[in-house]
Motif scaffolding. Structure first.
Motif, PDB file in Angstrom:
ATOM      1  N   ASN A  54       2.037  -4.836  -0.054  1.00  0.00           N
ATOM      2  CA  ASN A  54       1.220  -3.657  -0.300  1.00  0.00           C
ATOM      3  C   ASN A  54       0.227  -3.558   0.856  1.00  0.00           C
ATOM      4  O   ASN A  54      -0.802  -4.238   0.868  1.00  0.00           O
ATOM      5  N   LYS A  55       0.532  -2.716   1.825  1.00  0.00           N
ATOM      6  CA  LYS A  55      -0.300  -2.620   3.030  1.00  0.00           C
ATOM      7  C   LYS A  55      -1.668  -2.018   2.735  1.00  0.00           C
ATOM      8  O   LYS A  55      -2.664  -2.397   3.345  1.00  0.00           O
ATOM      9  N   THR A  56      -1.709  -1.088   1.811  1.00  0.00           N
ATOM     10  CA  THR A  56      -2.985  -0.450   1.489  1.00  0.00           C
ATOM     11  C   THR A  56      -3.973  -1.467   0.926  1.00  0.00           C
ATOM     12  O   THR A  56      -5.138  -1.510   1.305  1.00  0.00           O
ATOM     13  N   ALA A  57      -3.473  -2.298   0.013  1.00  0.00           N
ATOM     14  CA  ALA A  57      -4.328  -3.306  -0.617  1.00  0.00           C
ATOM     15  C   ALA A  57      -4.401  -4.579   0.212  1.00  0.00           C
ATOM     16  O   ALA A  57      -5.162  -5.488  -0.139  1.00  0.00           O
ATOM     17  N   LYS A  58      -3.602  -4.685   1.253  1.00  0.00           N
ATOM     18  CA  LYS A  58      -3.548  -5.867   2.110  1.00  0.00           C
ATOM     19  C   LYS A  58      -3.218  -7.118   1.314  1.00  0.00           C
ATOM     20  O   LYS A  58      -3.917  -8.141   1.398  1.00  0.00           O
ATOM     21  N   HIS A  59      -2.158  -7.025   0.521  1.00  0.00           N
ATOM     22  CA  HIS A  59      -1.680  -8.236  -0.131  1.00  0.00           C
ATOM     23  C   HIS A  59      -0.167  -8.260  -0.210  1.00  0.00           C
ATOM     24  O   HIS A  59       0.499  -7.216  -0.151  1.00  0.00           O
ATOM     25  N   PHE A  60       0.376  -9.460  -0.294  1.00  0.00           N
ATOM     26  CA  PHE A  60       1.813  -9.646  -0.406  1.00  0.00           C
ATOM     27  C   PHE A  60       2.082 -10.808  -1.350  1.00  0.00           C
ATOM     28  O   PHE A  60       1.224 -11.682  -1.518  1.00  0.00           O
ATOM     29  N   SER A  61       3.239 -10.767  -1.972  1.00  0.00           N
ATOM     30  CA  SER A  61       3.537 -11.726  -3.040  1.00  0.00           C
ATOM     31  C   SER A  61       4.950 -12.280  -2.899  1.00  0.00           C
ATOM     32  O   SER A  61       5.854 -11.586  -2.431  1.00  0.00           O
TER      33      SER A  61
END
Lengths: 114, 116
Positions: A67-74
């Motif tokens: 999720n680039k907008t939220a700057k997180h990846f899982s």
């Protein structure tokens, strides 16, 4: 500065359950996000990676979402098996580098109970 | 074995001694990296070579540390006047020199350094 935060630090699941590990990063221009698995006494091994132009990538039981907008990846592991037990690290290559200068998260110790 | 090879696997030394580690990357990989990993932490970048040229050094790499890759193949990492704080796993990695794959690092099993 460049920073990657990883959660949780430990994760315990029953065999067959799913496991999810999350990371956030600080540089909105980051463009490459690998995940590494490290077993005891060994170096980290690349298990899956994703680039910033893709939202999700799957490889058998492993998937990564970004999720680039939220700057997180899982990292998502389905149908976990005891051999999935290891330390998992997320990482990011930050803007301004065109090579493997990775910033790693703190790691998640995953234990899969039979 | 065609992976990244590191030697020795373990090194125990006394404070103040010099130590040298060797890394043999995957043969077709032009890019070579050194990382350091302390217990319970992720690896931290130390330095990067493209062929024989050392193109970047982290601020973590004090003057006591020196890395070389004289012929663009194997690399050595030397630590002079070791300190107890140098105790860590020293990881070497390599990657190919092709766009879209040059960030995929292949790590060796590391050299575990213990400074007494």
């Amino acid at each position: 500065g460049e920073n990657v935060e990883q959660h949780p630090s430990t994760l315990s699941v029953q065999e067959g359950d799913s496991a999810v590990i999350k990371c956030t990063y600080s540089d909105s221009a980051s463009n490459y996000f690998p995940w590494y698995k490290q077993e005891l006494g060994k170096g980290p091994q690349l298990i899956i990676d994703i680039r910033s132009n893709v939202g999700e990538k799957k490889d058998q039981r492993i998937a990564v979402t970004l999720n680039k907008t939220a700057k997180h990846f899982s990292l998502h592991i389905t149908e976990t098996q005891p051999e999935d037990s290891a330390v998992y690290f997320c990482a990011a290559v930050f803007s301004g580098t065109s090579y493997g200068k990775l910033t790693f998260g703190q790691g998640t110790i995953l234990t899969v109970h039979p | 074995d065609t992976g990244v090879s590191q030697d020795p696997r373990h090194k125990i030394t006394k404070r103040g001694q010099n130590v040298t580690f060797r890394c043999d990357p995957i043969s077709e990989h032009n890019r070579l990296y050194w990382y350091r990993q302390t217990l319970g932490q992720g690896p931290e970048f130390l330095t990067y070579f493209q062929n024989e040229a050392q193109l970047e050094k982290s601020r973590l790499l004090s003057d006591r540390f020196s890395a070389e890759r004289p012929k663009g193949s194997f690399s050595t990492l030397e630590i002079q006047r070791t300190e107890q704080g140098d105790s860590a796993m020293y990881l070497c990695a390599s990657s190919p020199d092709r766009i879209a794959t040059n960030e995929k690092l292949f790590f060796g099993s590391g050299t575990q350094l213990s400074v007494l």
